[in-house]
Motif scaffolding. Structure first.
Motif, short mmCIF file in Angstrom:
data_model
loop_
_atom_site.label_atom_id
_atom_site.label_comp_id
_atom_site.label_asym_id
_atom_site.label_seq_id
_atom_site.Cartn_x
_atom_site.Cartn_y
_atom_site.Cartn_z
N PHE A 16 -0.43 1.76 -19.11
CA PHE A 16 -1.10 3.07 -19.74
C PHE A 16 -0.26 3.55 -20.80
O PHE A 16 0.76 3.98 -20.47
N ALA A 21 2.18 0.67 -15.39
CA ALA A 21 1.80 1.18 -14.02
C ALA A 21 1.88 -0.01 -12.94
O ALA A 21 2.09 0.10 -11.79
N PRO A 40 4.97 5.33 -2.39
CA PRO A 40 4.89 6.74 -2.81
C PRO A 40 3.89 6.92 -3.88
O PRO A 40 3.48 5.98 -4.69
N SER A 41 3.35 8.34 -4.22
CA SER A 41 2.53 8.54 -5.18
C SER A 41 2.92 8.07 -6.46
O SER A 41 3.99 8.12 -6.84
N GLY A 42 2.14 7.33 -7.44
CA GLY A 42 2.60 6.96 -8.73
C GLY A 42 2.86 5.46 -8.89
O GLY A 42 3.37 5.24 -9.81
N CYS A 43 3.16 4.73 -7.58
CA CYS A 43 3.64 3.59 -7.58
C CYS A 43 2.78 2.44 -8.07
O CYS A 43 3.25 1.10 -8.13
N GLY A 44 1.56 2.55 -8.18
CA GLY A 44 0.46 1.76 -8.73
C GLY A 44 -0.42 1.21 -7.85
O GLY A 44 -1.03 0.21 -8.31
N LYS A 45 -0.45 1.94 -6.63
CA LYS A 45 -1.70 1.46 -5.78
C LYS A 45 -3.03 1.43 -6.15
O LYS A 45 -3.72 0.44 -6.21
N THR A 46 -3.52 2.28 -6.66
CA THR A 46 -4.76 2.75 -6.83
C THR A 46 -4.96 1.81 -8.40
O THR A 46 -6.18 1.16 -8.31
N THR A 47 -4.01 2.04 -9.21
CA THR A 47 -4.34 0.98 -10.36
C THR A 47 -4.60 -0.42 -10.07
O THR A 47 -5.63 -1.34 -10.51
N1 LIG Z 1 -6.05 6.65 -16.13
C1 LIG Z 1 -4.69 6.73 -16.43
N2 LIG Z 1 -4.26 6.76 -17.66
C2 LIG Z 1 -2.93 7.23 -17.67
N3 LIG Z 1 -2.12 6.80 -16.76
C3 LIG Z 1 -2.40 6.35 -15.54
C4 LIG Z 1 -3.73 6.44 -15.18
N4 LIG Z 1 -3.94 6.23 -14.00
C5 LIG Z 1 -3.01 6.04 -13.63
N5 LIG Z 1 -1.94 6.19 -14.53
C6 LIG Z 1 -0.58 6.33 -14.31
O1 LIG Z 1 -0.06 4.96 -13.47
C7 LIG Z 1 0.82 5.05 -12.58
C8 LIG Z 1 0.38 4.62 -11.33
O2 LIG Z 1 -0.95 5.49 -10.85
P1 LIG Z 1 -1.67 4.91 -9.69
O3 LIG Z 1 -1.97 3.65 -9.73
O4 LIG Z 1 -2.56 5.98 -9.47
O5 LIG Z 1 -0.62 5.26 -8.38
P2 LIG Z 1 -0.79 5.47 -6.88
O6 LIG Z 1 -2.31 5.11 -6.42
O7 LIG Z 1 0.17 4.53 -6.29
O8 LIG Z 1 -0.32 6.87 -6.51
C9 LIG Z 1 1.42 6.48 -12.58
O9 LIG Z 1 2.49 6.75 -13.23
C10 LIG Z 1 -0.04 7.24 -13.21
O10 LIG Z 1 0.51 8.56 -13.84
#
Ligand SMILES: Nc1ncnc2c1ncn2[C@@H]1O[C@H](COP(=O)(O)OP(=O)(O)O)[C@@H](O)[C@H]1O
Ligand SMILES: [Mg+2]
Length: 365
Positions: A16, A21, A40-47
């Motif tokens: 991003f 990410a 932990p939050s922000g580690c890239g799981k959702t992505t």
């Molecule tokens: N749509 C987006 N635009 C910009 N940055 C993003 C977006 N989605 C996630 N990020 C960034 O990518 C990283 C991983 O996010 P995410 O996959 O949501 O983590 P998790 O699900 O593990 O909490 C974080 O630093 C987050 O801020």
């Protein structure tokens, strides 16, 4: 990179802006299994999950489901999300308030133009599996949080997807319901046998539900393994610290006895002690490492026992019935100890701390 895996993710990268990410991760999952991405939050799981679903396009890497390459940046393949045949359940309930429960669950079948009789059968079956048969005609807004998540699950699986993806689906529920739903969700997944990927930051949830856990931090994989091995044999400081409770202190490997066993030296206030331990892969004599041992594998007693001596002072002792939850101060370090309750240790006493050598680990920094 096994051919036998039903889902295979290879060298996945997602930026991003300048932020990586997801930093080149690879993993797979056999058919019918339950895999958890934990971190932990922000580690890239959702992505990572979004890339599998086709809702994010990665910058590099490949994703295969069954024999189907759904994403390959190199080969310019990126199958549209609706063509991937994947069911998803999110943290927000995402069921539609203007429809009743059965209409919610029927929706994915209606957009697939299925015959009404087939829709009715499938909806009834899905509601039965999640235990919502009696709620079929209720408006979605009349359901509790737990029931809404069951309805969301019924809707995600009713079209018999190839994969189910869960993104922190229990996070909005209170603790008691969350604990019930962990077991319930796992039972349903096992019953329907759909290959599932589950995302959570909650290590207890991951340990209870998963066949396999991938521990992530900062876009990369720290460790992959079954719940037992992740808990009992963390390979590095991050995993040891993130999963459960551990005594973690800096040390140095002084010998490698082969077969994964060795000796670690730790020091406090000019006093050094050498302890037999199990070595994480890759650790060699002279390496900096961390000693990791869980409180249930540490004992404290008034009398010294055989083996290395660590003498400290009890600074906390809480009676829990079957054991004492103690803190023992050794130099600047505080050992977390679950001692035998017959020891009846009191604050201020001098005690000897003993680590179970079969559960004392040297892990990578
Ligand atoms: N749509 C987006 N635009 C910009 N940055 C993003 C977006 N989605 C996630 N990020 C960034 O990518 C990283 C991983 O996010 P995410 O996959 O949501 O983590 P998790 O699900 O593990 O909490 C974080 O630093 C987050 O801020
Ligand atoms: Mg997330």
């Amino acid at each position: 990179m096994s051919e036998n895996n039903y889902l295979q993710v290879d060298h996945l990268v997602k930026y991003f802006g300048d932020d990586r990410a997801v930093d080149g991760i690879s993993f797979g999952i056999p058919e019918g299994k339950f895999l958890t991405l934990l971190g932990p939050s922000g580690c890239g799981k959702t992505t990572t999950l979004m890339c599998i679903a086709g809702l994010h396009k990665p910058d590099a890497g490949e994703i295969r489901i069954g024999s189907d390459p759904v994403t390959s940046i190199e080969k310019r393949i990126n199958t549209a999300p609706e063509k991937r045949n994947i069911g998803m359940v999110f943290q927000s309930y995402a069921i539609w308030p203007h429809m009743d429960v059965s209409q919610n669950v029927a929706y994915p079948l209606e957009i697939r133009n299925m015959a009404q009789s087939e829709i009715d059968d499938r909806v009834a079956e899905a509601l039965k599996i999640v235990g919502l048969t009696d709620m079929a005609d209720k408006n979605a807004t009349q359901l509790s949080g737990g029931q809404q998540q069951r309805a969301a699950l019924a809707r995600a699986m009713v079209f018999r997807p190839r994969l189910l993806l869960f993104d922190e689906p229990l996070s909005n529920l209170d603790l008691k319901l969350r604990e019930q739903m962990r077991v319930e969700l796992k039972r349903i997944q096992h019953e329907i046998g759909i290959t599932s990927i589950y995302v959570t930051h909650d290590q207890a949830e991951a340990l209870v539900m998963s066949d396999e856990i991938i521990v992530m931090s900062k876009g990369h994989i720290e460790q992959t393994g079954g719940p037992h091995s992740i808990y009992a044999r963390p390979v590095n400081k991050f995993v040891s610290d993130f999963i459960g409770v551990a005594n973690l202190t800096e040390g140095r490997i002084v010998s490698n006895g082969g077969g994964g066993a060795g000796t670690i030296e730790i020091s406090q206030g000019g006093e050094s002690v050498q302890l037999p331990c199990l070595l994480a892969d890759g650790l060699a004599e002279g390496d900096d490492a961390f000693l990791s041992v869980r409180p249930e594998n540490v004992d404290a007693s008034r009398q010294p026992k055989d083996g290395p001596r660590i003498e400290g002072e009890v600074i906390q002792s809480v009676f829990l019935g079957n054991c004492l939850d103690c803190r023992v101060k050794w130099g600047e370090f505080e050992w977390k100890v679950l001692a035998h309750s017959r020891e009846r240790l009191r604050v201020g006493e001098k005690v000897y701390v003993r680590l179970d050598p079969d559960h004392t680990l040297a892990v990578r920094p």
